[in-house]
Design a protein around this motif. Structure first.
Motif, PDB file in Angstrom:
ATOM      1  N   LEU A   1       0.810  -1.219   0.000  1.00 48.16           N
ATOM      2  CA  LEU A   1       0.000   0.000   0.000  1.00 48.16           C
ATOM      3  C   LEU A   1       0.848   1.276   0.000  1.00 48.16           C
ATOM      4  CD1 LEU A   1      -2.930   1.018   0.029  1.00 48.16           C
ATOM      5  CD2 LEU A   1      -2.812   1.048   2.521  1.00 48.16           C
TER       6      LEU A   1
ATOM      7  N   ARG B   1       9.488  -1.894  10.737  1.00 41.95           N
ATOM      8  CA  ARG B   1       9.309  -2.753   9.558  1.00 41.95           C
ATOM      9  C   ARG B   1      10.484  -3.713   9.544  1.00 41.95           C
ATOM     10  NH1 ARG B   1       7.253  -5.452   5.848  1.00 41.95           N
ATOM     11  NH2 ARG B   1       7.213  -4.817   3.654  1.00 41.95           N
TER      12      ARG B   1
ATOM     13  N   PHE C   1      12.371  -6.234   7.424  1.00 41.42           N
ATOM     14  CA  PHE C   1      12.430  -6.674   6.022  1.00 41.42           C
ATOM     15  C   PHE C   1      12.928  -8.113   5.895  1.00 41.42           C
ATOM     16  CE2 PHE C   1      12.278  -2.079   5.302  1.00 41.42           C
ATOM     17  CZ  PHE C   1      11.361  -2.022   4.261  1.00 41.42           C
TER      18      PHE C   1
ATOM     19  N   ALA D   1       3.614   0.661  15.136  1.00 43.40           N
ATOM     20  CA  ALA D   1       3.072   0.000  13.942  1.00 43.40           C
ATOM     21  C   ALA D   1       4.068  -1.068  13.527  1.00 43.40           C
ATOM     22  CB  ALA D   1       2.870   1.004  12.813  1.00 43.40           C
TER      23      ALA D   1
ATOM     24  N   LEU E   1       4.174  -5.458  11.925  1.00 44.99           N
ATOM     25  CA  LEU E   1       3.461  -6.697  11.610  1.00 44.99           C
ATOM     26  C   LEU E   1       3.510  -7.666  12.785  1.00 44.99           C
ATOM     27  CD1 LEU E   1       4.695  -7.330   7.940  1.00 44.99           C
ATOM     28  CD2 LEU E   1       2.372  -6.758   8.639  1.00 44.99           C
TER      29      LEU E   1
ATOM     30  N   SER F   1      -2.407  -3.214  15.504  1.00 45.36           N
ATOM     31  CA  SER F   1      -2.592  -4.528  14.884  1.00 45.36           C
ATOM     32  C   SER F   1      -1.265  -5.253  14.802  1.00 45.36           C
ATOM     33  CB  SER F   1      -3.185  -4.384  13.478  1.00 45.36           C
ATOM     34  OG  SER F   1      -2.166  -4.037  12.551  1.00 45.36           O
TER      35      SER F   1
ATOM     36  N   GLU G   1      -0.344  -8.056  12.043  1.00 42.63           N
ATOM     37  CA  GLU G   1      -0.841  -8.926  10.965  1.00 42.63           C
ATOM     38  C   GLU G   1       0.098 -10.096  10.657  1.00 42.63           C
ATOM     39  OE1 GLU G   1      -4.177  -8.084  10.716  1.00 42.63           O
ATOM     40  OE2 GLU G   1      -3.986  -8.004   8.534  1.00 42.63           O
TER      41      GLU G   1
ATOM     42  N   GLN H   1       2.795  -9.584   5.399  1.00 42.99           N
ATOM     43  CA  GLN H   1       2.139  -8.752   4.385  1.00 42.99           C
ATOM     44  C   GLN H   1       1.178  -9.627   3.605  1.00 42.99           C
ATOM     45  OE1 GLN H   1       4.862  -6.657   1.842  1.00 42.99           O
ATOM     46  NE2 GLN H   1       3.251  -5.883   0.511  1.00 42.99           N
TER      47      GLN H   1
ATOM     48  N   ASN I   1      -5.418  -4.115   4.197  1.00 36.37           N
ATOM     49  CA  ASN I   1      -5.050  -2.777   3.697  1.00 36.37           C
ATOM     50  C   ASN I   1      -5.676  -1.676   4.542  1.00 36.37           C
ATOM     51  OD1 ASN I   1      -3.379  -3.470   1.639  1.00 36.37           O
ATOM     52  ND2 ASN I   1      -4.939  -3.423   0.045  1.00 36.37           N
TER      53      ASN I   1
ATOM     54  N   LYS J   1      -6.241  -1.766   7.700  1.00 40.08           N
ATOM     55  CA  LYS J   1      -5.428  -1.609   8.912  1.00 40.08           C
ATOM     56  C   LYS J   1      -4.129  -0.874   8.589  1.00 40.08           C
ATOM     57  CE  LYS J   1      -7.202  -5.770  11.064  1.00 40.08           C
ATOM     58  NZ  LYS J   1      -6.939  -7.187  11.330  1.00 40.08           N
TER      59      LYS J   1
ATOM     60  N   LEU K   1      13.982   2.847   4.209  1.00 43.45           N
ATOM     61  CA  LEU K   1      13.519   2.238   2.960  1.00 43.45           C
ATOM     62  C   LEU K   1      12.052   1.836   2.942  1.00 43.45           C
ATOM     63  CD1 LEU K   1      16.834   0.945   2.572  1.00 43.45           C
ATOM     64  CD2 LEU K   1      15.568   0.672   0.469  1.00 43.45           C
ATOM     65  N   SER K   2      11.334   2.085   4.005  1.00 48.48           N
ATOM     66  CA  SER K   2       9.938   1.653   4.017  1.00 48.48           C
ATOM     67  C   SER K   2       9.018   2.747   3.468  1.00 48.48           C
ATOM     68  CB  SER K   2       9.500   1.301   5.436  1.00 48.48           C
ATOM     69  OG  SER K   2       8.112   1.033   5.440  1.00 48.48           O
TER      70      SER K   2
ATOM     71  N   PHE L   1       5.878   2.587   3.587  1.00 46.73           N
ATOM     72  CA  PHE L   1       4.814   2.695   4.597  1.00 46.73           C
ATOM     73  C   PHE L   1       5.132   3.909   5.478  1.00 46.73           C
ATOM     74  CE2 PHE L   1       1.719   0.004   7.049  1.00 46.73           C
ATOM     75  CZ  PHE L   1       1.702   0.688   8.244  1.00 46.73           C
TER      76      PHE L   1
HETATM   77  P1  GDP Z   1       7.181  -1.146   2.491  1.00 54.76           P
HETATM   78  O1  GDP Z   1       7.251  -2.549   1.964  1.00 54.76           O
HETATM   79  O2  GDP Z   1       7.640  -1.037   3.904  1.00 54.76           O
HETATM   80  O3  GDP Z   1       7.839  -0.182   1.567  1.00 54.76           O
HETATM   81  O4  GDP Z   1       5.625  -0.705   2.576  1.00 54.76           O
HETATM   82  P2  GDP Z   1       4.363  -1.130   1.729  1.00 54.76           P
HETATM   83  O5  GDP Z   1       3.197  -0.479   2.393  1.00 54.76           O
HETATM   84  O6  GDP Z   1       4.555  -0.850   0.299  1.00 54.76           O
HETATM   85  O7  GDP Z   1       4.241  -2.697   1.877  1.00 54.76           O
HETATM   86  C1  GDP Z   1       4.223  -3.317   3.128  1.00 54.76           C
HETATM   87  C2  GDP Z   1       2.829  -3.871   3.429  1.00 54.76           C
HETATM   88  O8  GDP Z   1       2.954  -4.829   4.502  1.00 54.76           O
HETATM   89  C3  GDP Z   1       1.849  -2.839   3.921  1.00 54.76           C
HETATM   90  O9  GDP Z   1       1.166  -2.187   2.895  1.00 54.76           O
HETATM   91  C4  GDP Z   1       0.945  -3.669   4.789  1.00 54.76           C
HETATM   92  O10 GDP Z   1       0.095  -4.433   3.981  1.00 54.76           O
HETATM   93  C5  GDP Z   1       1.934  -4.611   5.459  1.00 54.76           C
HETATM   94  N1  GDP Z   1       2.552  -3.982   6.631  1.00 54.76           N
HETATM   95  C6  GDP Z   1       3.873  -3.738   6.817  1.00 54.76           C
HETATM   96  N2  GDP Z   1       4.075  -3.149   8.015  1.00 54.76           N
HETATM   97  C7  GDP Z   1       2.862  -3.006   8.587  1.00 54.76           C
HETATM   98  C8  GDP Z   1       2.416  -2.456   9.833  1.00 54.76           C
HETATM   99  O11 GDP Z   1       3.174  -1.947  10.661  1.00 54.76           O
HETATM  100  N3  GDP Z   1       1.076  -2.475  10.072  1.00 54.76           N
HETATM  101  C9  GDP Z   1       0.199  -3.017   9.171  1.00 54.76           C
HETATM  102  N4  GDP Z   1      -1.109  -2.994   9.481  1.00 54.76           N
HETATM  103  N5  GDP Z   1       0.586  -3.552   8.011  1.00 54.76           N
HETATM  104  C10 GDP Z   1       1.898  -3.544   7.708  1.00 54.76           C
END
Ligand code: GDP
Length: 520
Positions: A143, A324, A326, A373, A375, A404, A406, A409, A417, A419, A438-439, A441
């Motif tokens: 997302l 995050r 990775f 925040a 996962l 949350s 989760e 991913q 999405n 959340k 690098l995230s 998010f």
């Molecule tokens: P990136 O991979 O860190 O650049 O971020 P993205 O948003 O593109 O992809 C990671 C996806 O993993 C998110 O869109 C969520 O679906 C999930 N995700 C990763 N970290 C979190 C988090 O802290 N909370 C939630 N709810 N989902 C997460």
């Protein structure tokens, strides 16, 4: 007197899920799929929410007036959850947005022009000057990646007088309100382009163009423009005038990108002039455009506003902590936790523990709320346990909340999405933000909030790193894969010397991001 304060009711994490398993410390929060749950009244906010005026409601003129407020309550209320942004949109940006809205109203789905254009487009041949030109954004990756590429596509649409349509599958349903007055930006499912994959690609067009002396003859009416993240692709030359001259004549572009490609637009001299006029403060492009485009839907706003008011609003300071991981298989949780604590404690974002006393004698009873925040549940749990087990040296009281966990991913999952969007937004409401290098998010949260984050080092093994984090110089997202060549084919060795408003990203030295003139 002994005081140990945590707002976590019953020592449980606040949760966006409705788990009833008592063995896990993540309680149900009644904000799960309750779409009809009542939304907060805008007149009943806590003392920490500032008094705002009508002008703030439209974000200094960024947003158009005239929307039906009930169908998108966040548009009406979100300004009461945020401090007023010190970054004002320029009059020129505002006028470009009003122009764009007019174009979208004329050419968007459900208009006669749209239907007429579709017929022409199906002929698959170059059709000369089209009345309306389109760019269809196609999702890829998570997302955060999707949102940064939508913003880039929108700026490109404004610059090239195209109408932006987004191909939202069910996983993106009901996350956002419609951004454009009296119209939709969602590509209708019944268009022939919904599943279009056999259209000509940008790469083949460039090849044909090299071989053809009269390139317009060879132009298709629809083109697949792949600006997807790859490290070893041949140079796409998207930033070059010559490519833009060709693309200009193609009525429908289907764009796939997971990147914030705004810095590449800056490398094009004619786009550069326009963008400079629209954004006198170069590092506010994402900040303004994301606040313009992404309004949480009523369902998302219910989750955000209830969580915020229940756990965060009363705090003296809110700290957003995005963790995050990775490489979860090679990075032990303790290594990441050590990194987080090194970062937050050495930079005085969180207080040290008092290891000598079991009670705090400090008169300071400042309440800090930490929104975690991640996962994985362990990070929120261990931080919360830490500040429950011992007082802080400063006397500050630390509440820890993780909405949350989760675990992984998930793709094609609407609630997942929802959340993620909720947490990006809640992070953006922080006073201080810590994100993971690098995230994307984290990029969305920092950009929406206008917050220069502390960037945690991206650990990928059982290791330590010093410093554990570094303060970013701008809240613009990083473009991870910028063009590597000038338009004459020469390699770009140093971005900043050719493009003074571009800098290497702190979290990824191959990437570039925009800085404000004043910091140059
Ligand atoms: P990136 O991979 O860190 O650049 O971020 P993205 O948003 O593109 O992809 C990671 C996806 O993993 C998110 O869109 C969520 O679906 C999930 N995700 C990763 N970290 C979190 C988090 O802290 N909370 C939630 N709810 N989902 C997460």
């Amino acid at each position: 007197m002994l005081i140990m304060y945590s707002k976590c009711i019953g020592h449980k994490n606040a949760s966006l899920t409705s788990s009833t398993n008592d063995s896990t410390p993540h309680t149900a929060n009644p904000i799960d799929k309750d779409k009809s749950a009542s939304l907060p009244s805008s007149t009943n906010y806590s003392s920490s929410i500032l008094i705002h005026n009508e002008k703030d409601k439209l974000l200094g003129g960024l947003l158009a007036s005239g929307f039906d407020e009930v169908s998108c309550i966040s548009r009406l209320q979100s300004h009461t959850f945020r401090k007023v942004s010190p970054h004002k949109p320029s009059q020129y940006l505002i006028s470009k947005l009003r122009d764009y809205e007019e174009l979208h109203g004329k050419c968007g789905p459900d208009t006669r022009a749209y239907k007429r254009n579709l017929k022409h487009l199906q002929s698959k041949k170059y059709i000369g000057a089209a009345m309306c030109k389109y760019i269809v954004w196609d999702p890829s990756n998570g997302l955060g990646n999707q949102m940064i590429s939508i913003v880039s596509a929108f700026l490109y649409a404004i610059l090239t007088h195209r109408v932006l349509l987004v191909r939202f599958g069910t996983d993106l349903n009901d996350l956002f309100c419609e951004p454009f007055l009296n119209s939709t930006w969602v590509l209708p499912k019944n268009t022939p382009f919904w599943n279009e994959r056999r259209v000509e690609t940008y790469q083949t067009m460039l090849k044909k163009d090299k071989a053809n002396s009269n390139p317009k003859e060879a132009l298709p009416s629809t083109l697949f423009l792949n600006l997807q993240h790859t490290l070893d692709d041949p140079e796409k030359l998207f930033h070059c005038d010559h490519s833009q001259d060709l693309l200009r004549n193609i009525p429908l572009l289907i764009l796939q990108s997971d990147q914030y490609f705004v810095p590449s637009l800056f490398m094009n001299p004619s786009f550069n002039l326009e963008i400079n006029k629209m954004f006198p403060e170069k590092d506010t492009i994402f900040h303004h455009l994301a606040r313009y485009l992404f309004h949480p839907s009523n369902e998302a706003w219910g989750l955000i506003s209830r969580f915020y008011q229940t756990y965060l609003a009363e705090a003296d300071e809110r700290i957003g902590l995005q963790i995050r991981v990775f490489s979860p298989n090679t990075t032990p949780m303790q290594a990441i936790m050590d990194l987080v604590l090194n970062c937050t404690i050495s930079n005085k974002l969180l207080p040290e523990l008092d290891t000598k006393n079991s009670v705090s004698y400090s008169p300071n009873k400042t309440l800090k709320a930490v929104l975690v925040a991640s996962l994985y549940p362990e990070y929120g749990e261990s931080l919360m346990a830490m500040y429950l087990d011992r007082p802080s040296i400063s006397g500050e009281l630390i509440g820890v909340y993780q909405p949350s966990h989760e675990e992984k991913q998930k793709f094609h999952d609407n609630m997942h999405n929802m959340k993620a969007w909720t947490e990006m937004y809640l992070l953006s409401l922080s006073d201080v933000l810590v994100t993971t290098s690098l995230s994307t998010f984290g990029y969305v949260a920092q950009g929406l909030g206008g917050l220069k984050p502390w960037l945690l080092y991206k650990l990928i093994s059982n290791d330590t790193h010093f410093p554990a984090c570094e303060r970013d110089f701008s809240f613009e997202p990083c473009n991870h894969i910028p063009p590597k060549h000038y338009c004459n084919g020469k390699a770009i060795k140093d971005y900043a010397s050719s493009f003074p408003i571009l800098r290497e990203c702190i979290d990824y030295s191959n990437g570039v991001k925009l800085v404000n003139d004043s910091t140059i």
